[in-house]
Design an enzyme around this catalytic site. Structure first.
Site, PDB file in Angstrom:
ATOM      1  N   PHE A 117       0.840  -1.188   0.071  1.00  0.00           N
ATOM      2  CA  PHE A 117      -0.137  -0.112  -0.051  1.00  0.00           C
ATOM      3  C   PHE A 117       0.784   1.304   0.194  1.00  0.00           C
ATOM      4  O   PHE A 117       2.254   1.189   0.410  1.00  0.00           O
ATOM      5  CB  PHE A 117      -1.026  -0.092   1.181  1.00  0.00           C
ATOM      6  CG  PHE A 117      -2.306  -0.350   0.885  1.00  0.00           C
ATOM      7  CD1 PHE A 117      -2.673  -1.640   0.179  1.00  0.00           C
ATOM      8  CD2 PHE A 117      -3.321   0.489   1.032  1.00  0.00           C
ATOM      9  CE1 PHE A 117      -3.885  -2.046  -0.083  1.00  0.00           C
ATOM     10  CE2 PHE A 117      -4.708   0.153   0.837  1.00  0.00           C
ATOM     11  CZ  PHE A 117      -4.993  -1.025   0.203  1.00  0.00           C
ATOM     12  N   GLN A 234      -8.510  13.678   4.018  1.00  0.00           N
ATOM     13  CA  GLN A 234      -7.699  12.966   3.035  1.00  0.00           C
ATOM     14  C   GLN A 234      -8.468  12.970   1.997  1.00  0.00           C
ATOM     15  O   GLN A 234      -9.647  12.456   1.897  1.00  0.00           O
ATOM     16  CB  GLN A 234      -7.526  11.530   3.500  1.00  0.00           C
ATOM     17  CG  GLN A 234      -6.644  10.703   2.418  1.00  0.00           C
ATOM     18  CD  GLN A 234      -6.036   9.586   3.224  1.00  0.00           C
ATOM     19  OE1 GLN A 234      -6.664   8.361   3.437  1.00  0.00           O
ATOM     20  NE2 GLN A 234      -4.722   9.903   3.262  1.00  0.00           N
ATOM     21  N   LEU A 246     -15.209   4.757  -4.816  1.00  0.00           N
ATOM     22  CA  LEU A 246     -13.341   4.212  -4.643  1.00  0.00           C
ATOM     23  C   LEU A 246     -12.944   3.184  -5.585  1.00  0.00           C
ATOM     24  O   LEU A 246     -13.649   2.352  -5.756  1.00  0.00           O
ATOM     25  CB  LEU A 246     -13.308   4.095  -3.228  1.00  0.00           C
ATOM     26  CG  LEU A 246     -11.744   3.807  -2.947  1.00  0.00           C
ATOM     27  CD1 LEU A 246     -11.146   5.327  -2.597  1.00  0.00           C
ATOM     28  CD2 LEU A 246     -11.523   2.862  -1.480  1.00  0.00           C
ATOM     29  N   GLU A 249      -6.760   1.489  -3.418  1.00  0.00           N
ATOM     30  CA  GLU A 249      -5.139   1.520  -3.626  1.00  0.00           C
ATOM     31  C   GLU A 249      -4.728   0.120  -3.899  1.00  0.00           C
ATOM     32  O   GLU A 249      -3.469   0.101  -4.323  1.00  0.00           O
ATOM     33  CB  GLU A 249      -4.793   2.196  -2.186  1.00  0.00           C
ATOM     34  CG  GLU A 249      -3.300   2.499  -2.329  1.00  0.00           C
ATOM     35  CD  GLU A 249      -2.772   3.399  -1.262  1.00  0.00           C
ATOM     36  OE1 GLU A 249      -3.521   4.657  -1.264  1.00  0.00           O
ATOM     37  OE2 GLU A 249      -2.345   3.061  -0.323  1.00  0.00           O
ATOM     38  N   ARG A 280      -0.695   9.144  -0.101  1.00  0.00           N
ATOM     39  CA  ARG A 280      -1.813   9.364  -0.772  1.00  0.00           C
ATOM     40  C   ARG A 280      -1.778  11.014  -0.979  1.00  0.00           C
ATOM     41  O   ARG A 280      -2.163  11.359  -2.056  1.00  0.00           O
ATOM     42  CB  ARG A 280      -3.090   9.063   0.242  1.00  0.00           C
ATOM     43  CG  ARG A 280      -3.311   7.774  -0.126  1.00  0.00           C
ATOM     44  CD  ARG A 280      -4.425   7.526   0.637  1.00  0.00           C
ATOM     45  NE  ARG A 280      -5.032   6.037   0.482  1.00  0.00           N
ATOM     46  CZ  ARG A 280      -5.787   5.043   1.322  1.00  0.00           C
ATOM     47  NH1 ARG A 280      -6.225   5.753   2.206  1.00  0.00           N
ATOM     48  NH2 ARG A 280      -6.009   3.761   1.033  1.00  0.00           N
ATOM     49  N   HIS A 344     -12.212  11.238   1.204  1.00  0.00           N
ATOM     50  CA  HIS A 344     -12.087  10.091   1.456  1.00  0.00           C
ATOM     51  C   HIS A 344     -12.282   9.594   3.193  1.00  0.00           C
ATOM     52  O   HIS A 344     -12.789   8.813   3.529  1.00  0.00           O
ATOM     53  CB  HIS A 344     -10.795   9.214   1.029  1.00  0.00           C
ATOM     54  CG  HIS A 344     -10.873   7.672   1.237  1.00  0.00           C
ATOM     55  ND1 HIS A 344     -11.792   7.058   0.862  1.00  0.00           N
ATOM     56  CD2 HIS A 344      -9.885   6.878   1.857  1.00  0.00           C
ATOM     57  CE1 HIS A 344     -11.419   5.665   1.121  1.00  0.00           C
ATOM     58  NE2 HIS A 344     -10.243   5.698   1.870  1.00  0.00           N
TER      59      HIS A 344
HETATM   60  C1  LIG Z   1     -14.981   3.056  -0.038  1.00  0.00           C
HETATM   61  C2  LIG Z   1     -13.997   2.914   1.056  1.00  0.00           C
HETATM   62  C3  LIG Z   1     -12.711   1.976   1.129  1.00  0.00           C
HETATM   63  C4  LIG Z   1     -12.017   1.978   2.430  1.00  0.00           C
HETATM   64  N1  LIG Z   1     -10.935   1.206   2.263  1.00  0.00           N
HETATM   65  C5  LIG Z   1     -10.239   0.971   3.419  1.00  0.00           C
HETATM   66  C6  LIG Z   1      -9.320   0.059   3.286  1.00  0.00           C
HETATM   67  O1  LIG Z   1      -8.949  -0.897   2.365  1.00  0.00           O
HETATM   68  N2  LIG Z   1      -8.445  -0.143   4.275  1.00  0.00           N
HETATM   69  C7  LIG Z   1      -8.481   0.740   5.558  1.00  0.00           C
HETATM   70  O2  LIG Z   1      -7.807   0.683   6.596  1.00  0.00           O
HETATM   71  N3  LIG Z   1      -9.598   1.420   5.738  1.00  0.00           N
HETATM   72  C8  LIG Z   1     -10.376   1.835   4.433  1.00  0.00           C
HETATM   73  N4  LIG Z   1     -11.302   2.995   4.481  1.00  0.00           N
HETATM   74  C9  LIG Z   1     -11.498   3.588   5.468  1.00  0.00           C
HETATM   75  C10 LIG Z   1     -12.191   2.708   6.549  1.00  0.00           C
HETATM   76  O3  LIG Z   1     -13.146   1.727   5.973  1.00  0.00           O
HETATM   77  C11 LIG Z   1     -12.997   3.455   7.813  1.00  0.00           C
HETATM   78  O4  LIG Z   1     -12.229   4.589   8.088  1.00  0.00           O
HETATM   79  C12 LIG Z   1     -13.669   2.713   8.944  1.00  0.00           C
HETATM   80  O5  LIG Z   1     -14.010   1.431   8.229  1.00  0.00           O
HETATM   81  C13 LIG Z   1     -14.566   3.416   9.965  1.00  0.00           C
HETATM   82  O6  LIG Z   1     -15.032   2.447  10.585  1.00  0.00           O
HETATM   83  P1  LIG Z   1     -15.777   2.930  11.875  1.00  0.00           P
HETATM   84  O7  LIG Z   1     -16.244   1.954  12.589  1.00  0.00           O
HETATM   85  O8  LIG Z   1     -15.043   3.969  12.579  1.00  0.00           O
HETATM   86  O9  LIG Z   1     -16.988   3.520  11.334  1.00  0.00           O
HETATM   87  P2  LIG Z   1     -18.280   3.082  10.304  1.00  0.00           P
HETATM   88  O10 LIG Z   1     -17.882   1.730   9.748  1.00  0.00           O
HETATM   89  O11 LIG Z   1     -18.437   4.214   9.290  1.00  0.00           O
HETATM   90  O12 LIG Z   1     -19.482   2.932  11.281  1.00  0.00           O
HETATM   91  C14 LIG Z   1     -20.097   3.853  11.609  1.00  0.00           C
HETATM   92  C15 LIG Z   1     -21.351   3.567  12.465  1.00  0.00           C
HETATM   93  O13 LIG Z   1     -22.093   4.649  13.195  1.00  0.00           O
HETATM   94  C16 LIG Z   1     -23.238   4.407  13.046  1.00  0.00           C
HETATM   95  N5  LIG Z   1     -24.087   5.925  13.116  1.00  0.00           N
HETATM   96  C17 LIG Z   1     -23.471   7.077  12.507  1.00  0.00           C
HETATM   97  N6  LIG Z   1     -24.253   8.067  13.127  1.00  0.00           N
HETATM   98  C18 LIG Z   1     -25.181   7.596  13.769  1.00  0.00           C
HETATM   99  C19 LIG Z   1     -26.309   8.260  14.445  1.00  0.00           C
HETATM  100  N7  LIG Z   1     -26.382   9.619  14.599  1.00  0.00           N
HETATM  101  N8  LIG Z   1     -26.787   7.318  15.326  1.00  0.00           N
HETATM  102  C20 LIG Z   1     -26.681   6.097  15.449  1.00  0.00           C
HETATM  103  N9  LIG Z   1     -25.742   5.410  14.718  1.00  0.00           N
HETATM  104  C21 LIG Z   1     -25.108   6.239  14.045  1.00  0.00           C
HETATM  105  C22 LIG Z   1     -23.580   4.078  11.687  1.00  0.00           C
HETATM  106  O14 LIG Z   1     -24.899   3.461  11.749  1.00  0.00           O
HETATM  107  C23 LIG Z   1     -22.673   2.924  11.653  1.00  0.00           C
HETATM  108  O15 LIG Z   1     -22.666   1.755  12.265  1.00  0.00           O
HETATM  109  C24 LIG Z   1     -12.147   2.820   3.441  1.00  0.00           C
HETATM  110  C25 LIG Z   1     -13.195   3.765   3.317  1.00  0.00           C
HETATM  111  C26 LIG Z   1     -14.066   3.730   2.395  1.00  0.00           C
HETATM  112  C27 LIG Z   1     -15.008   4.817   2.355  1.00  0.00           C
END
Ligand SMILES: Cc1cc2nc3c(=O)[nH]c(=O)nc-3n(C[C@H](O)[C@H](O)[C@H](O)COP(=O)(O)OP(=O)(O)OC[C@H]3O[C@@H](n4cnc5c(N)ncnc54)[C@H](O)[C@@H]3O)c2cc1C
Length: 566
Positions: A117, A234, A246, A249, A280, A344
């Site tokens: 990566f 980012q 997306l 990468e 990036r 992103h």
């Molecule tokens: C297309 C894409 C590809 C990616 N690929 C990679 C990768 O290959 N490797 C890597 O390391 N990272 C990657 N990332 C980044 C990574 O996926 C995210 O930063 C990470 O998964 C975020 O996880 P999280 O648990 O913090 O939040 P999320 O998975 O976004 O979950 C947020 C949660 O909060 C809840 N929520 C939000 N607001 C409220 C509310 N008001 N009330 C109740 N519930 C709420 C939602 O329902 C959800 O369940 C990628 C991101 C994207 C967008």
């Protein structure tokens, strides 16, 4: 109105929330999770490329190497105590996920496969084809729900958190709307862990799901928790022309090239050593420069996978093969894919210590909503999934022993009343011809135009004015649906309020930082300025509604700032 009580309330069902909930269950706490969508529909599900695995066998490499590369990529704004923990404990999390049942892609000899990566000196990213996030998320959900292993957990599925409850200077849970009934309830808890993910949709276009609206960051800010590094947004080098979807990468990790309109691998000019796999921010600026100087086509440059061969593309990058075919009618085995930079990830967020604790007692945060800070001014690909697991677990491991001495507080009815009044206000407002969706789009496109890759004082000040106007429109706009069952109109309205809060924080912080570092490039201050700016910008809302801007030093343990070259 019902009042619910739990030891630990996890807000968000993405990877950070799931990992926190599992850890809290294992420690015997009564845990509840609230999520505005079914948990496995969280944005973590969309993560394609992989997860770094420092220390996992030879391929993971020594943790020190990963920590150094993460620090360098952060442009030395990442806190090195937190980065060290990420690197030291990350490998264990990857192996734990594998033992729980994540079917990581393998080499022919059966060992786990790795890909390289951006910003990393070697291939150390473990992956499940191009569905890494989905694979891990489903396995964690399985673990969470498994009756034989864990006591039942209360799941408030499709409940929307509207605010945090703060009583006597301590966070006591949240107020949430049951989306199915439209009723508001207080869910009280001794410890609340915000895992609400990012805010990518503050910008348009964006690689993020439509639900990534920064709710938790805005709500923590309103509750008085400090928010840090918000100028660090980012912008990913490869999002698809048109939709902004997306393109992982992982494609460049498998060897794809970036070409301009003349077929030139332009990264030779910008990062001769690491080429397409430079950090990036570096690749994004290079692409935008090519486009701005007339060497793009229709505002895009090209991703070339043709030389990788059909078998590799279909085996390891099947999802992007399908995305290219279905969305822009491009056959990646034979044709070039038009791509451009797309918003992103937010490196900033709710300021926490290395145990996920915020300065507001009882309030924790992990995952993209939090700023620990391990990503500093620029996140390395595949470090976010790692961050969710390591710091999701650590937040719960800190919260559960702490809450054993805590008592439930009596929560005054007024906390729910305030949100009920806010909702009534929205429902009672008559339509004025404007639309929530239109304000949201105007916010997103103006944020991209004015607080994007290259930032200038004129544009930043213009955006302050735009946001003032957008805020006035927001305060006046009504909605069509006045009902209470699945009123998505109402949810979009509340989300837009959170997004505007976040947009304002991003813009204010971007104006404040008069230097260029990582993802933050100021045309009027093109150099990094360690003498003045090796520090975090922190925004805190005071009780009287005013905002305090303050600074925190960067924690440096091993690696002194150096010039950053790739
Ligand atoms: C297309 C894409 C590809 C990616 N690929 C990679 C990768 O290959 N490797 C890597 O390391 N990272 C990657 N990332 C980044 C990574 O996926 C995210 O930063 C990470 O998964 C975020 O996880 P999280 O648990 O913090 O939040 P999320 O998975 O976004 O979950 C947020 C949660 O909060 C809840 N929520 C939000 N607001 C409220 C509310 N008001 N009330 C109740 N519930 C709420 C939602 O329902 C959800 O369940 C990628 C991101 C994207 C967008």
């Amino acid at each position: 109105m019902a009042v619910y009580e739990h030891d630990v309330l996890v807000v968000g069902g993405g990877l950070a929330g799931m990992r926190a909930a599992i850890a809290a269950q294992q420690l015997g706490a009564d845990v509840a999770m609230v999520s505005k969508v079914h948990p496995v529909r969280s944005h973590s599900n969309a993560a394609q490329g992989g997860i770094n695995g420092p220390g996992v066998g030879e391929d993971g490499g020594p943790w020190e190497e990963h920590a150094y590369e993460t620090t360098k990529a952060s442009d030395y704004l990442g806190d090195q105590d937190a980065i060290t923990i990420l690197a030291q404990e990350g490998g264990r999390e990857v192996l734990q996920a594998e033992h729980w049942g994540v079917v990581f892609s393998r080499k022919p000899d059966g060992h786990l496969a790795v890909r390289r990566f951006g910003g990393m000196g070697k291939a150390r990213t473990f992956f499940v084809g191009a569905i890494t996030g989905q694979a891990i998320l489903h396995v964690l959900y399985e673990q969470l729900m498994h009756p034989a292993r864990f006591q039942a957990m209360r799941m408030y599925e499709e409940w929307f958190v509207t605010s945090l409850i703060v009583v006597d200077g301590q966070c006591r849970g949240c107020v949430a709307l049951n989306i199915r009934t439209g009723e508001l309830h207080a869910i009280t808890a001794k410890a609340t862990i915000i895992c609400t993910g990012g805010l990518g949709r503050v910008y348009e276009p964006s690689t993020n799901a439509l639900i990534c609206t920064g709710d938790g960051i805005a709500q923590a800010y309103r509750a008085g928790a400090p928010i840090m590094d918000m100028e660090m947004v980012q912008i990913h080098p490869t999002s698809l022309k048109g939709s902004g979807v997306l393109i992982t990468e992982g494609a460049r990790g498998e060897g794809a090239y970036l070409l301009n309109k003349d077929g030139e691998r332009f990264m030779t000019k910008y990062a001769p050593n690491m080429m397409e796999l430079a950090s990036r921010d570096v690749v994004t600026r290079a692409e935008q420069t090519e486009i701005d100087e007339g060497r793009g086509v229709d505002g895009c440059v090209f991703l070339d996978l043709r030389h990788l061969g059909e078998q590799l593309i279909k085996e390891r990058l099947e999802e992007i093969y399908e995305i290219a075919r279905d969305l822009v009618n491009v056959d990646l085995t034979k044709e070039l894919l038009p791509i451009l930079p797309g918003v992103h990830y937010i490196m900033g967020g709710i300021k926490t210590d290395i145990d996920g604790l915020t300065p507001l007692p009882g309030l924790y945060s992990a995952g993209e909503a939090a700023c620990v800070s391990v990503h500093g001014a620029n996140r390395v690909g595949a470090n976010s999934l790692l961050d969710t697991l390591v710091f999701g677990r650590r937040a719960a491991e800190h919260a559960v022993p702490w809450l054993r001495d805590q008592k439930f507080a009596r929560v005054p009815d007024s906390v729910v009343e305030d949100d009920r009044r806010m909702i009534r206000g929205i429902l009672d407002r008559s339509q004025n011809g404007d639309r929530v969706a239109k304000i949201r789009r105007d916010m997103g496109t103006s944020m991209s135009a004015n607080v994007g890759i290259f930032r200038s004082p004129d544009k930043l000040n213009q955006q302050v004015q735009n946001l003032t106007e957008l805020r006035a429109r927001y305060d006046a706009v009504g909605i069509d649906d006045k009902g209470c069952v699945f009123n998505t109109d109402l949810l979009f309205h509340i989300e837009l309020g959170c997004m505007l809060d976040c947009a304002e924080m991003i813009t204010r912080s971007a104006i404040e930082r008069t230097e260029s570092r990582g993802a933050h490039t100021r045309l009027d201050y093109p150099e990094r300025n360690d003498a003045e700016w090796l520090k975090h910008i922190v925004l805190t809302r005071q009780q009287d509604g005013s905002e305090k801007m303050s600074y925190l030093p960067v924690t440096i343990t091993e690696w002194q700032p150096q010039e950053r070259k790739y």
